[in-house]
Write a protein that holds these residues in place. Structure first.
Motif, PDB file in Angstrom:
ATOM      1  N   ASN A 185       7.289   4.091  -5.025  1.00 34.80           N
ATOM      2  CA  ASN A 185       6.812   4.533  -3.713  1.00 34.80           C
ATOM      3  C   ASN A 185       7.278   5.953  -3.405  1.00 34.80           C
ATOM      4  N   ALA A 186       8.537   6.257  -3.770  1.00 32.53           N
ATOM      5  CA  ALA A 186       9.061   7.607  -3.528  1.00 32.53           C
ATOM      6  C   ALA A 186       8.274   8.661  -4.305  1.00 32.53           C
ATOM      7  N   SER A 187       7.764   8.270  -5.479  1.00 35.62           N
ATOM      8  CA  SER A 187       7.023   9.222  -6.310  1.00 35.62           C
ATOM      9  C   SER A 187       5.683   9.605  -5.691  1.00 35.62           C
ATOM     10  N   ARG A 188       5.272   8.881  -4.639  1.00 42.36           N
ATOM     11  CA  ARG A 188       3.980   9.149  -3.979  1.00 42.36           C
ATOM     12  C   ARG A 188       4.129   9.920  -2.663  1.00 42.36           C
ATOM     13  N   THR A 189       5.346  10.313  -2.361  1.00 41.49           N
ATOM     14  CA  THR A 189       5.560  11.040  -1.098  1.00 41.49           C
ATOM     15  C   THR A 189       5.317  12.534  -1.256  1.00 41.49           C
ATOM     16  N   GLU A 201       4.968  20.796 -10.563  1.00 44.06           N
ATOM     17  CA  GLU A 201       6.010  20.820 -11.595  1.00 44.06           C
ATOM     18  C   GLU A 201       7.154  19.845 -11.287  1.00 44.06           C
ATOM     19  N   THR A 202       7.485  19.695  -9.999  1.00 41.01           N
ATOM     20  CA  THR A 202       8.606  18.806  -9.649  1.00 41.01           C
ATOM     21  C   THR A 202       8.151  17.380  -9.345  1.00 41.01           C
ATOM     22  N   CYS A 203       7.033  17.232  -8.613  1.00 43.10           N
ATOM     23  CA  CYS A 203       6.658  15.878  -8.165  1.00 43.10           C
ATOM     24  C   CYS A 203       5.414  15.317  -8.847  1.00 43.10           C
ATOM     25  N   GLY A 204       4.672  16.167  -9.589  1.00 41.32           N
ATOM     26  CA  GLY A 204       3.486  15.693 -10.298  1.00 41.32           C
ATOM     27  C   GLY A 204       2.237  15.606  -9.453  1.00 41.32           C
ATOM     28  N   GLN A 250       0.857  -1.176   0.000  1.00 37.84           N
ATOM     29  CA  GLN A 250       0.000   0.000   0.000  1.00 37.84           C
ATOM     30  C   GLN A 250       0.904   1.240   0.000  1.00 37.84           C
ATOM     31  N   ARG A 251       0.611   2.189  -0.874  1.00 38.59           N
ATOM     32  CA  ARG A 251       1.479   3.353  -1.010  1.00 38.59           C
ATOM     33  C   ARG A 251       1.058   4.467  -0.034  1.00 38.59           C
ATOM     34  N   GLU A 252       1.937   5.457   0.102  1.00 36.88           N
ATOM     35  CA  GLU A 252       1.689   6.693   0.877  1.00 36.88           C
ATOM     36  C   GLU A 252       1.596   6.488   2.388  1.00 36.88           C
ATOM     37  N   THR A 253       1.150   5.328   2.840  1.00 31.77           N
ATOM     38  CA  THR A 253       1.035   5.064   4.279  1.00 31.77           C
ATOM     39  C   THR A 253       2.403   5.271   4.931  1.00 31.77           C
ATOM     40  N   THR A 254       2.414   6.031   6.039  1.00 30.90           N
ATOM     41  CA  THR A 254       3.647   6.622   6.573  1.00 30.90           C
ATOM     42  C   THR A 254       3.998   6.090   7.961  1.00 30.90           C
ATOM     43  N   LEU A 299       5.242   8.027 -11.586  1.00 31.59           N
ATOM     44  CA  LEU A 299       6.165   7.090 -12.229  1.00 31.59           C
ATOM     45  C   LEU A 299       5.470   5.742 -12.378  1.00 31.59           C
ATOM     46  N   ALA A 300       5.557   5.132 -13.546  1.00 32.22           N
ATOM     47  CA  ALA A 300       4.962   3.805 -13.734  1.00 32.22           C
ATOM     48  C   ALA A 300       5.912   2.747 -13.179  1.00 32.22           C
ATOM     49  N   TYR A 301       7.110   2.651 -13.770  1.00 33.80           N
ATOM     50  CA  TYR A 301       8.115   1.701 -13.279  1.00 33.80           C
ATOM     51  C   TYR A 301       9.462   1.980 -13.942  1.00 33.80           C
TER      52      TYR A 301
END
Length: 522
Positions: free
Chosen positions: A196-200, A134-137, A88-92, A299-301
Motif C-alpha cells: 500500500n505504501a508503494s502506491r502513495t 526513480e525513487t517511487c516507480g 482498495q489501494r491509493e484511496t486516501t 512492489l509485488a510483496y
C-alpha cells in the motif's frame, strides 16, 4: 499447523463492497458475508467514500460471516488463528487522532480532482511528470495518494488545523481499518504495509521507507504518515468492541498484491484482476524494472520482515467492470451485470463498434487525464448487443495494451512460459465468471487465459499472508500449484492472426479519438 479447527479470516475491502471470508486449513471458504456501500460523486470526476460507513461494513461482515460458519458447524471461536486484510489501494483518508473522526470523506483512487495539482507539479519540477519515478516507480498522476493528500492539505480547513495541532493522521484504507480494529483513539496502531505504501508516491522502492526528499519537495509532514511494515507479520490484536476480539491481524496487502499471492505468482508470472478497474501485474522478482512503456514499477510483496522483496511491473486500467455497471445503472441496457454475456452472445462481433471507457481519463499505458469516453463505428445497423460486446472487448483490449508494454519492458526473458512455450495469463475477480469475456481476452492476446477454481484470489492472498505469519501455512504450501491447477479453466485463442491485427488497429484508432476531450462544453 494441522487440525480441523484451524481457520484464518480475510477482510477484503474493495471499491464498491466489503467482504469477510473465513478459510479452513485447506484454504477453502467456510463462511462469508458481503456488503455494498455508497459511492459519492459530488462533482464531475470526483469520487468519495464515507470512511465510517466502510468501518461499519467491516464490522457487519465479520459478525455475519462468523455466524454463518458457526451455523455450519465450524468452531470458529476457538479455531480462528489470524486475520488478513486486503483493500482498495491509493484511496486516501485523513482523520483526527484524538476523536477518531474522519476530517473529510475518503478520496477514492479513481478520483480526478487533483489534475490541476498534477499539471502544476509537472511544470515546476525539473523532472516533469516522471520527477519521482526513480525513487517511487510512479509518475505524477491523479491516481496516487500523495496528490490526494496535497489536495486535502490545501483545500480542507479541518485538515490544515489538525496538522498544525499534531492531531492529524493520514492513511490509505488499510491504515484506517487497522487503526480502528486495534483500538482507535485508545492507542490504535498507525501502520501500513509495503504494498500500500508503494502506491502513495512517497515510499522509496529500495529502502522501503518514506522518501525524505519527496516529502520535502511536496511539503508533506512525516509525522502524519504511518509506520511501514511487511505483508506477513503479527501487527496487533483486534480490540474489544469488535466481533472477534483478541485475534491477531497478521497479514496486510493492497488488493492487487494480495491477488498475486492468491494466484501464487512467482517471478515471470502475471495475473490480471477484473474488478471495477483491471490490474495486470508481472512479478519481476528481486529486480526493479523501470518502465519505458507507460507501466508502473511497484512492489509485488514481501512476505515477512526478513523475507526477500518481490517487485512487479503493473498496468492499471481505471474502468473495466465499472463500464458494465454504467450500462446497467446509467443506460439501463441491462438489469444485472451478469446479463451482459447473454446480450453480447446474440451477435458474433461488435459490428465495427469500438468503445473506450475513458470516463475519467486513461491510465496505463497512455496516462492521459484529458481523455474522455468514446463509442465509434455506430451505424443504423448497431444494436444494444453490439454495444454490450464492444464494452466487453474494451476491457480485453486495455489488458492487451498493458501486456504488450510489459513484454517491451521486461523482454521475452521477463515472462515465464509453460512446457509448451506458452505464456499463461492468470485471471481473477468477479468479471471472470463471464466465459465470453475470457474467450475474447485469449483471442486478443493470442495466448491462453487461465481461470482458477476460486476466482476470489484477493481475499485468499490476504488469508495466506496472515496464515503464513502465524504458522498455519508454509510458503511452499502457498506457492505449490499442482493441486490448485486441477480446478483451473483454460481458454485457448481461436481468432486468426490477421483478424486480431485488424481489430487491434481499429482499437488504436478509437483510443486516439479520446484525447483532448476534457474541456468539451456542457
Amino acid at each position: 499447523m494441522s487440525g480441523e479447527d484451524v481457520f484464518v479470516g480475510s477482510i477484503d475491502q474493495g471499491t464498491t463492497s466489503t467482504r469477510f471470508i473465513i478459510y479452513d486449513r485447506a484454504a477453502q471458504p467456510i463462511g462469508s458475508h458481503q456488503v455494498e456501500f455508497t459511492q459519492f460523486y459530488p462533482q464531475s470526476g470526483w469520487v468519495e467514500h464515507d470512511p465510517m460507513e466502510i468501518l461499519e461494513s467491516v464490522r457487519l461482515c465479520i459478525a455475519k460471516a462468523v455466524d454463518k460458519a458457526t451455523a455450519a458447524g465450524c468452531n470458529v471461536d476457538s479455531g480462528l488463528k489470524a486475520i488478513g486484510l486486503t483493500n482498495q489501494r491509493e484511496t486516501t483518508v485523513v482523520w483526527s487522532k484524538s476523536t477518531g473522526s474522519p476530517l473529510y470523506n475518503a478520496i477514492v483512487w479513481m478520483d480526478a480532482r487533483t489534475s490541476s495539482i498534477c499539471r502544476k507539479l509537472e511544470k515546476e519540477l525539473p523532472g516533469g511528470r516522471t520527477h519521482f519515478v526513480e525513487t517511487c516507480g510512479l509518475p505524477i498522476s491523479t491516481y496516487f495518494s500523495a496528490l490526494k493528500l496535497l489536495w486535502l492539505l490545501e483545500n480542507v480547513e479541518a485538515v490544515k488545523e489538525a496538522v498544525k495541532r499534531g492531531d492529524a493522521l493520514f492513511g490509505t484504507i488499510d491504515t484506517w481499518l487497522i487503526w480502528n480494529l486495534t483500538g482507535g483513539k485508545e492507542n490504535g496502531l498507525h501502520v501500513t504495509d509495503v504494498s500500500n505504501a508503494s502506491r502513495t508516491m512517497l515510499m522509496n522502492l529500495k529502502t522501503l521507507d518514506w522518501d525524505k526528499q519527496t516529502l520535502n519537495t511536496l511539503g508533506i509532514p512525516v509525522e502524519i504518515l504511518p509506520k511501514i511494515i511487511s505483508n506477513a507479520e503479527i501487527i496487533g490484536d483486534i480490540s474489544k468492541g469488535w466481533p472477534i476480539p483478541g485475534i491477531p491481524i497478521s497479514g496486510c496487502l493492497g488488493d492487487q498484491h494480495a491477488a498475486m499471492v492468491g494466484q501464487a505468482c512467482r517471478k515471470g508470472e502475471a495475473k490480471s484482476t477484473y474488478g471495477t478497474g483491471a490490474f495486470i501485474l508481472l512479478n519481476t522478482g528481486e529486480e526493479i524494472v523501470q518502465s519505458k512503456h507507460g507501466l508502473l514499477t511497484t512492489l509485488a510483496y514481501k512476505l515477512g520482515p526478513k523475507a526477500p522483496i518481490n517487485y512487479a511491473l503493473e498496468g492499471s486500467i481505471a474502468i473495466a467492470g465499472a463500464a458494465v455497471q454504467w450500462l446497467r445503472d446509467s443506460l439501463g441496457i441491462i438489469k444485472t451485470a451478469s446479463e451482459i454475456e447473454e446480450l453480447a452472445l446474440q451477435v458474433d462481433s461488435s459490428g465495427g463498434v469500438y468503445f473506450v471507457p475513458a470516463f475519467n481519463g486513461l491510465f496505463a499505458p497512455w496516462w492521459r487525464d484529458d481523455a474522455r469516453g468514446v463509442c465509434i463505428g455506430i451505424t443504423r445497423f448497431t444494436n444494444k448487443s453490439h454495444i454490450a460486446r464492444a464494452v466487453l472487448e474494451s476491457m480485453c483490449f486495455q489488458v492487451k495494451d498493458v501486456l504488450d508494454s510489459m513484454n517491451k519492458d521486461a523482454g521475452e526473458k521477463g515472462e515465464a512460459e509453460n512446457e509448451k512455450g506458452e505464456f499463461l495469463l492468470r485471471v481473477d475477480g468477479g468479471a471472470t465468471v463471464n466465459n465470453l469475456l475470457m474467450q475474447i481476452q485469449a483471442d486478443l492476446i493470442g495466448n491462453p487465459v487461465v481461470r482458477p477454481g476460486d476466482i476470489e484470489t484477493t481475499a485468499l492472498g490476504a488469508a495466506y499472508a496472515a496464515g503464513l505469519a502465524v504458522g498455519v501455512w508454509t510458503e511452499d504450501e502457498i506457492f505449490s500449484s499442482g493441486e490448485k491447477a486441477k480446478k483451473d479453466t483454460k481458454f485457448v485463442p481461436i481468432m486468426d492472426e490477421e483478424l486480431r491485427k485488424k481489430k487491434v488497429d481499429s482499437w488504436c484508432k478509437a483510443i486516439s479519438r479520446t484525447f483532448d476531450l476534457a474541456d468539451l462544453s456542457l
